[in-house]
Scaffold this motif. Structure first.
Motif, PDB file in Angstrom:
ATOM      1  N   ALA A  60       0.859  -1.177   0.000  1.00  0.00           N
ATOM      2  CA  ALA A  60       0.000   0.000   0.000  1.00  0.00           C
ATOM      3  C   ALA A  60       0.898   1.231   0.000  1.00  0.00           C
ATOM      4  CB  ALA A  60      -0.874  -0.003   1.242  1.00  0.00           C
ATOM      5  N   TYR A  61       0.522   2.244  -0.766  1.00  0.00           N
ATOM      6  CA  TYR A  61       1.357   3.423  -0.895  1.00  0.00           C
ATOM      7  C   TYR A  61       0.534   4.629  -0.475  1.00  0.00           C
ATOM      8  CZ  TYR A  61       4.031   7.039  -3.387  1.00  0.00           C
ATOM      9  OH  TYR A  61       4.715   8.164  -3.741  1.00  0.00           O
ATOM     10  N   LEU A  62       0.968   5.253   0.608  1.00  0.00           N
ATOM     11  CA  LEU A  62       0.267   6.433   1.097  1.00  0.00           C
ATOM     12  C   LEU A  62       0.923   7.683   0.541  1.00  0.00           C
ATOM     13  CD1 LEU A  62      -0.242   5.752   4.916  1.00  0.00           C
ATOM     14  CD2 LEU A  62      -1.963   5.675   3.110  1.00  0.00           C
ATOM     15  N   SER A  77      -8.663   9.818   4.499  1.00  0.00           N
ATOM     16  CA  SER A  77      -7.968   9.215   3.367  1.00  0.00           C
ATOM     17  C   SER A  77      -8.956   8.955   2.241  1.00  0.00           C
ATOM     18  CB  SER A  77      -7.257   7.931   3.777  1.00  0.00           C
ATOM     19  OG  SER A  77      -8.192   6.907   3.966  1.00  0.00           O
ATOM     20  N   ALA A  78      -8.393   8.844   1.036  1.00  0.00           N
ATOM     21  CA  ALA A  78      -9.217   8.542  -0.138  1.00  0.00           C
ATOM     22  C   ALA A  78      -8.343   7.847  -1.160  1.00  0.00           C
ATOM     23  CB  ALA A  78      -9.773   9.836  -0.732  1.00  0.00           C
ATOM     24  N   PRO A  79      -8.913   6.903  -1.912  1.00  0.00           N
ATOM     25  CA  PRO A  79      -8.118   6.253  -2.955  1.00  0.00           C
ATOM     26  C   PRO A  79      -7.721   7.256  -4.024  1.00  0.00           C
ATOM     27  CG  PRO A  79     -10.300   5.232  -2.737  1.00  0.00           C
ATOM     28  CD  PRO A  79     -10.300   6.452  -1.884  1.00  0.00           C
ATOM     29  N   LEU A  80      -6.500   7.107  -4.523  1.00  0.00           N
ATOM     30  CA  LEU A  80      -6.021   7.993  -5.589  1.00  0.00           C
ATOM     31  C   LEU A  80      -5.215   7.127  -6.551  1.00  0.00           C
ATOM     32  CD1 LEU A  80      -5.656  11.031  -6.498  1.00  0.00           C
ATOM     33  CD2 LEU A  80      -3.438  10.891  -5.381  1.00  0.00           C
ATOM     34  N   ASP A  81      -5.766   6.848  -7.705  1.00  0.00           N
ATOM     35  CA  ASP A  81      -5.159   5.909  -8.654  1.00  0.00           C
ATOM     36  C   ASP A  81      -4.845   4.604  -7.915  1.00  0.00           C
ATOM     37  OD1 ASP A  81      -5.358   7.991 -10.509  1.00  0.00           O
ATOM     38  OD2 ASP A  81      -3.414   8.783  -9.915  1.00  0.00           O
ATOM     39  N   ASP A  82      -3.554   4.186  -7.902  1.00  0.00           N
ATOM     40  CA  ASP A  82      -3.227   2.939  -7.207  1.00  0.00           C
ATOM     41  C   ASP A  82      -2.683   3.222  -5.807  1.00  0.00           C
ATOM     42  OD1 ASP A  82      -0.921   4.132  -8.068  1.00  0.00           O
ATOM     43  OD2 ASP A  82       0.088   2.263  -8.620  1.00  0.00           O
ATOM     44  N   ARG A  83      -2.933   4.446  -5.299  1.00  0.00           N
ATOM     45  CA  ARG A  83      -2.410   4.823  -3.981  1.00  0.00           C
ATOM     46  C   ARG A  83      -3.550   5.232  -3.065  1.00  0.00           C
ATOM     47  NH1 ARG A  83       1.353   9.479  -6.165  1.00  0.00           N
ATOM     48  NH2 ARG A  83      -0.518   9.715  -7.400  1.00  0.00           N
ATOM     49  N   HIS A  84      -3.192   5.608  -1.848  1.00  0.00           N
ATOM     50  CA  HIS A  84      -4.148   6.219  -0.935  1.00  0.00           C
ATOM     51  C   HIS A  84      -3.619   7.574  -0.536  1.00  0.00           C
ATOM     52  CE1 HIS A  84      -6.493   2.572  -0.475  1.00  0.00           C
ATOM     53  NE2 HIS A  84      -7.407   3.371   0.014  1.00  0.00           N
TER      54      HIS A  84
END
Ligand code: 523
Length: 136
Positions: free
Chosen positions: A5-7, A78-85
């Motif tokens: 997971a990438y924040l 937080s919110a999903p953003l492309d393949d990140r959070h």
């Protein structure tokens, strides 16, 4: 192996005026989330503290200076953003020097938290409205 997971850390400010209104800026055309009304701020660059990043962003975007001691950590979302959070860290401040100017945004607006529900806002900003409504 599954991808870790990438924040993406992003900082933002709720600038509160004497009437309890909060400054929102409209994201310009040609950028992600164009047209949406956000709490001003931006990405934390590598090696920066969140507070230093926010002070830098507020100078770049609004031409105001906020003393670090006047930044009160308030909430995160937080919110999903492309393949990140995207991890949005919100600070409240009532003190700054200068008059905010839209150097990067297409418009600025002072809004009561109760009236934010009617504005299109990014998914990470929206959950923070209730907290501001309760606090201000
Ligand atoms: N947000 C967001 N809410 C919010 C800010 C300041 C930023 O959801 N209050 C998002 C918008 C972008 C990401 O966080 O997806 C980085 O913000 P910013 O303003 O640094 O983005 P840009 O426009 O410089 O970068 P791009 O996303 O590449 O357009």
């Amino acid at each position: 192996m599954t991808k870790a997971a990438y924040l993406l850390p992003v900082v933002a400010a709720a600038l509160v005026d004497a009437d309890g209104r909060v400054l929102l800026q409209q994201r310009p055309e040609g950028r992600s989330l164009a047209g949406l009304w956000e709490f001003p701020g931006g990405k934390v660059e590598p090696g920066e503290t969140p507070e230093a990043a926010l002070i830098r962003e507020l100078e770049e975007e609004l031409a105001i200076t906020v003393p670090q001691a006047c930044l009160a950590p308030a909430a995160f979302a937080s919110a999903p953003l492309d393949d990140r959070h995207l991890l949005l860290l919100l600070y409240i401040t009532r003190k700054w020097t200068g008059v905010p100017r839209a150097l990067e945004a297409s418009a600025l607006r002072w809004v009561r938290p109760a009236d934010m529900h009617d504005l299109p806002m990014p998914p990470a900003d929206r959950p923070l409205i209730g907290l501001l409504d309760a606090l201000l």
